[in-house]
Write a protein that holds these residues in place. Structure first.
Motif, mmCIF file in Angstrom:
data_model
loop_
_atom_site.group_PDB
_atom_site.id
_atom_site.type_symbol
_atom_site.label_atom_id
_atom_site.label_comp_id
_atom_site.label_asym_id
_atom_site.label_seq_id
_atom_site.Cartn_x
_atom_site.Cartn_y
_atom_site.Cartn_z
ATOM 1 N N VAL A 145 -11.980 7.883 -2.278
ATOM 2 C CA VAL A 145 -10.948 8.492 -1.445
ATOM 3 C C VAL A 145 -9.624 7.799 -1.756
ATOM 4 C CG1 VAL A 145 -12.575 9.023 0.408
ATOM 5 C CG2 VAL A 145 -11.202 6.935 0.536
ATOM 6 N N CYS A 146 -8.517 8.497 -1.439
ATOM 7 C CA CYS A 146 -7.186 7.919 -1.537
ATOM 8 C C CYS A 146 -6.539 7.988 -0.164
ATOM 9 C CB CYS A 146 -6.330 8.674 -2.554
ATOM 10 S SG CYS A 146 -6.950 8.611 -4.249
ATOM 11 N N TYR A 147 -5.540 7.134 0.048
ATOM 12 C CA TYR A 147 -4.828 7.088 1.319
ATOM 13 C C TYR A 147 -3.346 7.339 1.079
ATOM 14 C CZ TYR A 147 -9.201 5.005 2.866
ATOM 15 O OH TYR A 147 -10.531 4.788 3.139
ATOM 16 N N TYR A 148 -2.823 8.370 1.752
ATOM 17 C CA TYR A 148 -1.445 8.820 1.548
ATOM 18 C C TYR A 148 -0.638 8.620 2.814
ATOM 19 C CZ TYR A 148 2.422 12.019 0.436
ATOM 20 O OH TYR A 148 3.660 12.560 0.209
ATOM 21 N N THR A 149 0.499 7.945 2.688
ATOM 22 C CA THR A 149 1.342 7.723 3.845
ATOM 23 C C THR A 149 2.791 7.592 3.432
ATOM 24 O OG1 THR A 149 1.806 6.243 5.727
ATOM 25 C CG2 THR A 149 0.864 5.222 3.756
ATOM 26 N N ASN A 150 3.655 8.394 4.012
ATOM 27 C CA ASN A 150 5.095 8.268 3.848
ATOM 28 C C ASN A 150 5.522 8.206 2.379
ATOM 29 O OD1 ASN A 150 7.699 8.069 4.948
ATOM 30 N ND2 ASN A 150 7.671 5.832 4.800
ATOM 31 N N GLY A 151 4.956 9.096 1.559
ATOM 32 C CA GLY A 151 5.332 9.147 0.151
ATOM 33 C C GLY A 151 4.705 8.080 -0.721
ATOM 34 N N GLU A 152 3.726 7.356 -0.184
ATOM 35 C CA GLU A 152 3.032 6.301 -0.929
ATOM 36 C C GLU A 152 1.545 6.648 -0.984
ATOM 37 O OE1 GLU A 152 4.794 3.280 -1.695
ATOM 38 O OE2 GLU A 152 6.622 3.705 -0.562
ATOM 39 N N LEU A 153 0.952 6.494 -2.164
ATOM 40 C CA LEU A 153 -0.468 6.805 -2.363
ATOM 41 C C LEU A 153 -1.205 5.558 -2.808
ATOM 42 C CD1 LEU A 153 -2.603 9.191 -2.562
ATOM 43 C CD2 LEU A 153 -2.155 9.093 -5.027
ATOM 44 N N VAL A 174 2.560 5.717 -6.621
ATOM 45 C CA VAL A 174 1.120 5.502 -6.745
ATOM 46 C C VAL A 174 0.830 4.006 -6.835
ATOM 47 C CG1 VAL A 174 -0.914 5.909 -8.190
ATOM 48 C CG2 VAL A 174 0.798 7.718 -7.894
ATOM 49 N N HIS A 175 0.027 3.515 -5.906
ATOM 50 C CA HIS A 175 -0.390 2.114 -5.894
ATOM 51 C C HIS A 175 -1.877 2.066 -6.260
ATOM 52 C CE1 HIS A 175 3.386 1.214 -3.845
ATOM 53 N NE2 HIS A 175 3.099 2.154 -2.959
ATOM 54 N N PRO A 176 -2.202 1.722 -7.487
ATOM 55 C CA PRO A 176 -3.595 1.777 -7.939
ATOM 56 C C PRO A 176 -4.391 0.533 -7.575
ATOM 57 C CG PRO A 176 -2.191 1.141 -9.755
ATOM 58 C CD PRO A 176 -1.277 1.380 -8.579
ATOM 59 N N GLY A 177 -5.691 0.632 -7.760
ATOM 60 C CA GLY A 177 -6.574 -0.489 -7.492
ATOM 61 C C GLY A 177 -6.487 -1.586 -8.525
ATOM 62 N N HIS A 178 -5.943 -1.272 -9.692
ATOM 63 C CA HIS A 178 -5.726 -2.247 -10.758
ATOM 64 C C HIS A 178 -4.427 -1.878 -11.468
ATOM 65 C CE1 HIS A 178 -9.941 -3.779 -10.619
ATOM 66 N NE2 HIS A 178 -10.221 -2.523 -10.296
ATOM 67 N N GLY A 179 -3.693 -2.869 -11.896
ATOM 68 C CA GLY A 179 -2.510 -2.596 -12.696
ATOM 69 C C GLY A 179 -1.270 -2.294 -11.872
ATOM 70 N N HIS A 180 -0.263 -1.742 -12.568
ATOM 71 C CA HIS A 180 1.059 -1.571 -11.987
ATOM 72 C C HIS A 180 1.225 -0.218 -11.292
ATOM 73 C CE1 HIS A 180 2.481 -5.212 -13.936
ATOM 74 N NE2 HIS A 180 1.950 -4.782 -15.079
ATOM 75 N N ASP A 181 2.218 -0.168 -10.408
ATOM 76 C CA ASP A 181 2.561 1.076 -9.725
ATOM 77 C C ASP A 181 3.061 2.113 -10.721
ATOM 78 O OD1 ASP A 181 1.974 -0.182 -7.365
ATOM 79 O OD2 ASP A 181 4.044 -0.319 -6.657
ATOM 80 N N THR A 182 2.958 3.359 -10.317
ATOM 81 C CA THR A 182 3.473 4.465 -11.112
ATOM 82 C C THR A 182 3.889 5.566 -10.139
ATOM 83 O OG1 THR A 182 2.981 6.006 -12.929
ATOM 84 C CG2 THR A 182 1.138 5.388 -11.502
#
Length: 209
Positions: A137-145, A186-194
């Motif tokens: 699952v992913c969590y989306y809030t205020n333009g951030e995923l 996009v804030h991933p579980g590994h690595g940098h934002d995109t």
């Protein structure tokens, strides 16, 4: 809402802290870092953690769930399938990854696809994105995923682990995530934002063709 992150040097996993700036109530997403590092993150920001949100069941995202819940009293939140997978060592891979099995995590609150978790000013929408695992699952809030291992910078999660499926993963990305606004961070579980817009153009695995 503010967020802070730390990462595990051994696994490269990102753990996120989201909190209301006024009340200082917050949530932890994927406590895969060492518990002492997570405790310091919480203490440094003066946050009272009310929920622990899991994007999926793998050991590098759940290793500190039990001590964190015990210390904070926070409720553990997963998707429906996640409530089953997190306590199955054959799926969460804890014996392989940690050297011991975790088989006793209990979900306190299940979020179904489209459900919104509210905490003061924070509203977090749960988006089901299976494929990396059946419980993603992913969590989306205020333009951030916050997307766990579903989507990475110019890449995506692997699908060759138990319950993974390439076709389902690609469909989750194209039909569930690429429909979000292009400026979604996009804030991933590994690595940098995109961002969603960037990945639609440049992702090596799934482009918006």
């Amino acid at each position: 809402m503010r967020y802070k992150s730390i990462f595990n040097n051994e696994t490269g996993e990102n753990t996120y802290l989201l909190f209301d700036e006024e009340t200082k109530n917050g949530v932890i997403i994927d406590p895969g870092c060492k518990i002492e590092d997570i405790n310091k993150l919480i203490s440094d920001n003066g946050v009272s953690v009310k929920y622990i949100l899991l994007t999926h069941c793998h050991y590098d995202h759940i290793m500190s769930v039990i001590p964190l819940a015990a210390k904070t009293g926070a409720k553990i939140v997963t998707g429906d399938v996640g409530s089953k997978n997190i306590s199955n060592p054959n799926i969460n891979l804890t014996k392989h990854g940690l050297g011991y099995a975790i088989d006793d995590i209990k979900t306190d609150k299940i979020l179904y696809d489209g459900d919104v978790l509210e905490l003061d000013s924070i509203k977090i929408k749960c988006i089901y994105t299976p494929g990396h695992t059946s419980c993603g699952v992913c969590y989306y809030t205020n333009g951030e995923l916050f997307c766990g291992d579903t989507l990475f910078l110019r890449s995506c999660g692997r699908w060759d682990l138990p319950t993974g499926n390439m076709d389902i993963l690609f469909r989750s990305i194209k039909e569930r995530l690429y429909t979000l606004p292009d400026d979604t961070i996009v804030h991933p579980g590994h690595g940098h934002d995109t961002s969603i817009g960037y990945e639609k153009k440049y992702n090596f695995c799934v482009r918006d063709d």
